[in-house]
Design a protein around this motif. Sequence first.
Motif, PDB file in Angstrom:
ATOM      1  N   MET A 158       0.988  -1.299   0.090  1.00  0.00           N
ATOM      2  CA  MET A 158       0.184  -0.098  -0.073  1.00  0.00           C
ATOM      3  C   MET A 158       0.848   1.271  -0.096  1.00  0.00           C
ATOM      4  N   THR A 159       2.116   1.244   0.561  1.00  0.00           N
ATOM      5  CA  THR A 159       2.914   2.366   0.622  1.00  0.00           C
ATOM      6  C   THR A 159       3.872   2.484  -0.408  1.00  0.00           C
ATOM      7  N   GLY A 160       4.251   1.243  -1.101  1.00  0.00           N
ATOM      8  CA  GLY A 160       5.394   1.427  -2.048  1.00  0.00           C
ATOM      9  C   GLY A 160       6.658   1.543  -1.534  1.00  0.00           C
ATOM     10  N   GLU A 161       6.710   1.234  -0.105  1.00  0.00           N
ATOM     11  CA  GLU A 161       7.966   1.325   0.684  1.00  0.00           C
ATOM     12  C   GLU A 161       8.269   0.070   1.284  1.00  0.00           C
ATOM     13  N   ALA A 168      -6.185   1.970   6.953  1.00  0.00           N
ATOM     14  CA  ALA A 168      -7.605   1.519   7.005  1.00  0.00           C
ATOM     15  C   ALA A 168      -8.772   2.680   6.564  1.00  0.00           C
ATOM     16  N   ILE A 169      -8.525   3.632   7.206  1.00  0.00           N
ATOM     17  CA  ILE A 169      -9.468   4.992   6.914  1.00  0.00           C
ATOM     18  C   ILE A 169      -9.499   5.333   5.655  1.00  0.00           C
ATOM     19  N   SER A 170      -8.299   5.344   5.007  1.00  0.00           N
ATOM     20  CA  SER A 170      -7.891   5.564   3.496  1.00  0.00           C
ATOM     21  C   SER A 170      -8.719   4.624   2.575  1.00  0.00           C
ATOM     22  N   THR A 171      -8.775   3.383   2.858  1.00  0.00           N
ATOM     23  CA  THR A 171      -9.311   2.332   1.908  1.00  0.00           C
ATOM     24  C   THR A 171     -10.540   2.208   2.302  1.00  0.00           C
ATOM     25  N   ARG A 186      -1.956   4.586  -4.361  1.00  0.00           N
ATOM     26  CA  ARG A 186      -1.766   3.098  -4.437  1.00  0.00           C
ATOM     27  C   ARG A 186      -3.011   2.223  -4.487  1.00  0.00           C
ATOM     28  N   VAL A 187      -3.885   2.513  -3.120  1.00  0.00           N
ATOM     29  CA  VAL A 187      -5.120   1.885  -2.939  1.00  0.00           C
ATOM     30  C   VAL A 187      -5.967   2.238  -3.905  1.00  0.00           C
ATOM     31  N   ASN A 188      -6.000   3.726  -4.438  1.00  0.00           N
ATOM     32  CA  ASN A 188      -7.002   3.923  -5.500  1.00  0.00           C
ATOM     33  C   ASN A 188      -6.654   3.311  -6.824  1.00  0.00           C
ATOM     34  N   LYS A 189      -5.411   3.383  -7.269  1.00  0.00           N
ATOM     35  CA  LYS A 189      -4.786   2.779  -8.642  1.00  0.00           C
ATOM     36  C   LYS A 189      -4.927   1.322  -8.619  1.00  0.00           C
ATOM     37  N   GLN A 190      -4.903   0.634  -7.536  1.00  0.00           N
ATOM     38  CA  GLN A 190      -4.954  -0.972  -7.687  1.00  0.00           C
ATOM     39  C   GLN A 190      -6.203  -1.221  -7.158  1.00  0.00           C
ATOM     40  N   LYS A 191      -7.052  -0.298  -6.500  1.00  0.00           N
ATOM     41  CA  LYS A 191      -8.316  -0.620  -6.233  1.00  0.00           C
ATOM     42  C   LYS A 191      -8.370  -1.835  -5.258  1.00  0.00           C
TER      43      LYS A 191
END
Length: 847
Positions: free
Chosen positions: A1-4, A20-23, A67-72
């Motif tokens: 989720m962070t790319g790190e 969690a809240i972003s998702t 990343r959450v948005n791009k990868q759904k």
Amino acid sequence: MTGEDLKSEHVSPSVLFLAAISTLLLKVMCADGVVSEDEKRHFQTTLKQVIPSEGDLRRLAQSMVSRVNKQKLYNDPHTLQILTSTFSQSEKLLLISFGYQMSSIDGTMHVKELKELNKIGSYLNLNPDYLDVLEHTFKGESVRNRTALNKVRRLLDPSQFYDLEPIFKKAASLIEDRFPQPEEEPAEVLTAEKGGNAYLKLAQLKKIKTQTSIQGYHYFQILQSLCDEKVIPEELLETTRNLFNKLSDSHFRISVIGSFSVGKSTLLNALLGSKVQPVAAIPCTGVLSILRYSQHPRVICHYKDGTTEEIPFEAYQDKVKIAESQSETEANRNQALVNSSLEYVVFQTPDLEFCKHGAEIVDSPGLNEHPEREKVTQQLIKETDAIIFMISAQQSLTATERELFEQIRNPLNLIDDADIQPAKNIFVVVNYMDLLDNDDDDDDYDSEGNTSAVKKRIKDFCFHEQPARISGDNRVHYLSARKALTAKLKNKDNQYLQDFNQFIQSLEDFLIDDRGGIQLENFSSSFNSLMKSALAKIQNYQTLQQSNLKNIEQEKKLIWDKMGEAAACQVRFDEFVFELYDEVVDLAAESFEEWDAGLYERVVVKSEQWISEHQWLLSRDKLMADYIRQFEADLSDETKTWVKQDLIEKVINPKLEELDSFIAKELELVKEKFKQHRSGEEDYAESWVFSSVSPLKTDDDSGGGLNLGMVGLGLVMIPGLFFGPFLATIAGIIGAGMAGFGAAGVFDIDGRIRRKLIEEGMKQFQNSEDDRLHKVGEAIRSEFTQRIDEFSEVIKNTLSVYENDIERLIKLNSQSKEQHTSEMEWLNQQRERLQEIQQEINQILSV
């Protein structure tokens, strides 16, 4: 989720909640297939309100959301299950509340969104009744299931998140404002026994803060939209948000201080109306306890290594008391306190009505001969609104108590007596007044006789001896905490209970009228100042948008020039401050070496004044304890003298004055350029851009004169080596050295003991020299950092305004006439709404 590639220690509860809240919010936004502008704006506002302004969480949030948005990832139900696997029921309910809030943001809750929220609630194993409460609440509908409503309200009570990381506390405060008030408690909580009208005052103050926060929520939404359109800078939004956060997070702290066995625990039990704090004939409370109100009993232990542990409510007394085998002698108590792994214990209970509306009480161990008394005292008085100083009527104002009292008023003895002001926030409570009565079974005081001498001694000490030590009405109270507790438990009204209630009334009056009033007054002043700045920015934006398009390129060039000048100012400052800092560190090291060189001889001279009633052959350990304590005191006095007279007065203060003079000159140049750029506007520069050099405050810092600042250095330089293990070690060394003495040697044994103790003690002290020098450097760095941050904040604010103006000009150059007209109308609407909210907030604060 962070790319790190995060390490396990980086995956903190804050990171998990943020993920969690972003998702969750993205899932709700996308559930109906349409993402509105209101939803986008609310998403950004929520994250900015919840995430602390300091640290790396904001940077991490941007990466997560992308990343959450791009990868759904929000479409995978296992994502939230994994992220919340360590969450409590309260934390899960808090999380999903934001989902319901997002669903309601456009005025209606879409069927598909509610369906997804119910699925998520099922994944999180939340009670369906709780989800029904959330749905009706955010729809603005009444909730029929009052039992479920009250359970939800208790689970989301901010006290449930008090000891968690800041992101949880902030999230809870935002959601709390969106819920109806819980059902009224039974009327008995407002009886004379529990404080009567005074509790209503505390409730009213909390209501004012809550109502202000609700208006602040709407206020932020408008400011965020203005910030998104580059009408106001991000930094102005942050400054305003921090001001509201400080008000909503503020609470009153009351510290209870006194020697062993003066009845501190009994006083708190009387306040609780139950026997919770451990009480015994011998000193027994051995750790700091922080008492807070909560609808659910909880006990959280905080250890010195930074870990926490929640223990059963019933285990609280055993956790905080000193074992009976260790409490019989002072030396044993000292060793038990030093060896304890506990830092403090948080005790939450629904019985503490006094703290229900925004207060907490800190109960201290006895401090008369505490091995780390100065450290504990600093910890107690830090950010304390009121201090309850307890003494016993039977042995009132002993030499140790007088010394402790002065230490509270003048930490580390670094302020000259003539400069100390009478303390407004100290309440002296004289306990055990019942033991002065002729008849111990009589429930009424004997107002004559033994009590008059005690009262005269106390009044002389507090008010009549010069300089006066205390100021204010009703600051001294004569009680029997034991008799008051008995009266409460038996529901019996007598003079003891009336005296106790009068004390509580006086304490609450002080908190509300003095501390609370100043708190709201400062908030109001700061809020209206920032509001004036926001309105000025809107007006300036409109004026700029209406300017002649031909001047845009020229305007941009002038702004770029001023930005270059401000940046150059920062470069000059950086070069100057780092050179000055290195100079101070070198001077401090030289001063330390000079002081340290003669330390041994000075301590040897002082050792000639050491006294003890014990003898080597009969009471070796007690003799050693007496000498070690005096050795520590002499070493501490020497260190404090060096810190005050040499380090602070001769090294640090002159260089800080030099730095302050440089800052004043540079800021004057920046201000002048800024005012030229802002000519014709209201005094916007003074109200916000340069506010960091005169920080906006919401707390009163004049009540007790207890801001320690640099003076704490004298304490932290004393290593905690002089009790516990050190006592046994040095006693063994000296014991071995004394073996085989002849008759002549016995006559000089006392002198040999002192010399050997000093020799071994100085070895221990000097072995920590690198650590002490490091602490000196940290203290100096702290003083410089404050000024560096303030100066850099001004430059950052100035550049932010310039950058905003550049972006405005670029935007103006690309706008059509119709867009320009529409934007002007929208800005007028936002201005009117802000003024309405300002009027509503000022009306709330004027109550």
